[in-house]
Design a protein around this motif. Structure first.
Motif, mmCIF file in Angstrom:
data_model
loop_
_atom_site.group_PDB
_atom_site.id
_atom_site.type_symbol
_atom_site.label_atom_id
_atom_site.label_comp_id
_atom_site.label_asym_id
_atom_site.label_seq_id
_atom_site.Cartn_x
_atom_site.Cartn_y
_atom_site.Cartn_z
ATOM 1 N N UNK A 45 -0.556 7.938 -7.985
ATOM 2 C CA UNK A 45 0.351 9.073 -8.130
ATOM 3 C C UNK A 45 1.306 8.947 -9.306
ATOM 4 N N UNK A 46 1.143 7.938 -10.155
ATOM 5 C CA UNK A 46 2.196 7.635 -11.120
ATOM 6 C C UNK A 46 1.761 7.676 -12.572
ATOM 7 N N UNK A 197 9.282 -13.629 4.940
ATOM 8 C CA UNK A 197 10.229 -13.178 5.942
ATOM 9 C C UNK A 197 10.221 -11.673 6.108
ATOM 10 N N UNK A 198 9.889 -10.951 5.019
ATOM 11 C CA UNK A 198 9.940 -9.499 5.030
ATOM 12 C C UNK A 198 8.714 -8.939 4.305
ATOM 13 N N UNK A 199 8.329 -7.723 4.698
ATOM 14 C CA UNK A 199 7.229 -7.012 4.050
ATOM 15 C C UNK A 199 7.706 -5.619 3.657
ATOM 16 N N UNK A 200 7.421 -5.230 2.430
ATOM 17 C CA UNK A 200 7.690 -3.873 1.940
ATOM 18 C C UNK A 200 6.345 -3.236 1.621
ATOM 19 N N UNK A 201 6.063 -2.084 2.239
ATOM 20 C CA UNK A 201 4.764 -1.426 2.086
ATOM 21 C C UNK A 201 4.963 -0.146 1.276
ATOM 22 N N UNK A 202 4.379 -0.124 0.096
ATOM 23 C CA UNK A 202 4.486 1.028 -0.807
ATOM 24 C C UNK A 202 3.099 1.310 -1.386
ATOM 25 N N UNK A 203 2.156 1.513 -0.495
ATOM 26 C CA UNK A 203 0.753 1.588 -0.903
ATOM 27 C C UNK A 203 0.230 3.015 -1.059
ATOM 28 N N UNK A 204 1.116 4.002 -1.123
ATOM 29 C CA UNK A 204 0.716 5.356 -1.479
ATOM 30 C C UNK A 204 -0.367 5.927 -0.587
ATOM 31 N N UNK A 205 -1.454 6.375 -1.195
ATOM 32 C CA UNK A 205 -2.529 7.019 -0.453
ATOM 33 C C UNK A 205 -3.222 6.129 0.554
#
Length: 379
Positions: A45-46, A197-205
């Motif tokens: 998308x970018x 310790x942490x997970x960030x999910x920015x996987x779009x489609x």
């Protein structure tokens, strides 16, 4: 600490994920960013050189504080990376009077004290003679609008994150993840298993694969963008022509001044998006999308209605109400995500990266995120 252990893992290093990597790494955290394609790829998308940033926000005035912060951060990030990411051109929302977009943008301006002007059709034509608008169209002019150089923004965030020690691995998608008994996560890829310790999910489609609670909540659609030969390029150069959103009977379209491409860029129809599976490698816009874009140019921006020079498609991941979803995975507070951003999220990426870093490290944000919660769909 072994090489497979991190403070935070970021799954998806596009607009939001790259920004999150930077904001996390500059706090001194050990960060791993995992990207399924290469950096700045054209499968999501970018891509496409530019994305509009509008402070007069017709989608709702509750977005304005975040986009104002994003505006500031795009400047700061560009300065830190030695790149010009934010180009201020002014923005125009164009629609028939009474339809709603101009009135909603005006409300955002009034609510947040943004300088603005409401223009009638004659004044729009006088200032911007490239437009030939129908009777009854009005415009909302906001001088602080413009565009962000989209691929450059991702490169800047990643480069800055790497300068603070972040590891970025391309061609390595997250295949699975699990919470652990000690309140962390494990992440599996084809190359190994990582702990954090942490997970960030920015996987779009691909967000549904990682956040099952989003299944049946979001959909992926194809959007079209194209660059077209201009008869009078002097009408479309920066300093003369603004970014704009145009609502006409053919649909809703958005465009830019000339930038790093000889053609005039127009995208749309924004709400004429067609369903697609992100796993399908074909991003070609449909003939119908291209037809509508060319009809829009021919009728309303005729000096940019020449032959197409470049045509691309991209993916929008869309929520039921077209708003963002920014939240923790239900029952797993150590895993936070941002998606769907519904086709209007890129401009916010610098600030959403900061928000995700705050959520991952402090469990809260300085912004009221209640309008973006997953639970709003349960009401």
């Amino acid at each position: 600490m072994s090489s497979s252990q991190y403070d935070v893992i970021v799954a998806g290093v596009g607009a939001m994920g790259s920004a999150a990597c930077w904001h996390l790494a500059k706090r001194g955290l050990r960060v791993l960013g995992l990207e399924r394609f290469d950096l700045g790829h054209a499968m999501g998308s970018s891509h496409g050189l530019t994305r509009i940033i509008r402070l007069a926000y017709f989608e709702g005035s509750h977005y304005v504080p975040i986009v104002k912060r994003a505006h500031q951060l795009w400047r700061e990030t560009g300065d830190a990376a030695g790149l010009k990411l934010l180009h201020v051109t002014g923005s125009l929302d164009l629609a028939p009077e009474g339809l709603g977009p101009v009135e909603s943008s005006l409300k955002s301006c009034i609510d947040h004290g943004l300088e603005h002007e409401v223009l009638d059709r004659d004044e729009i034509s006088r200032r911007f003679p490239a437009f030939q608008l129908p009777e009854g169209h009005i415009g909302l002019w906001q001088a602080d609008g413009g565009f962000v150089a989209s691929e450059k923004a991702i490169y800047a965030h990643v480069g800055l994150a790497q300068s603070k020690g972040a590891e970025i691995r391309t061609g390595e998608p997250m295949l699975d993840w699990q919470p652990t008994a000690d309140g962390g996560v494990t992440v599996k890829t084809e190359r190994g298993t990582y702990s954090a310790g942490q997970l960030v999910i920015t996987s779009g489609g691909w967000i549904e694969d990682a956040v099952p609670a989003l299944k049946q909540r979001v959909r992926t659609v194809r959007q079209a963008i194209g660059w077209f030969t201009t008869r009078k390029p002097e009408l479309f150069r920066q300093g003369v022509f603004p970014v704009f959103i145009l609502s006409v009977e053919e649909g809703n379209f958005y465009g830019f001044p000339l930038y790093e491409h000889p053609g005039f860029k127009l995208g749309g129809p924004h709400f004429g998006r067609e369903p697609m599976d992100p796993r399908d490698p074909d991003r070609t816009p449909s003939p119908n999308q291209l037809r509508l874009i060319r009809e829009c140019l021919a009728r309303y921006i005729p000096d940019a209605a020449g032959d197409p020079l470049t045509v691309k498609g991209c993916i929008y991941t869309v929520s039921p109400d077209e708003g963002f979803i920014i939240d923790a995975v239900p029952g797993v507070p150590q895993a936070v995500f941002a998606s769907a951003c519904s086709g209007h999220g890129f401009k916010f990426a610098s600030a959403i990266g900061e928000i995700l870093a705050d959520l991952a490290t402090e469990g809260r944000s300085a912004f009221d995120l209640s309008a973006f919660s997953l639970s709003r769909f349960d009401a």
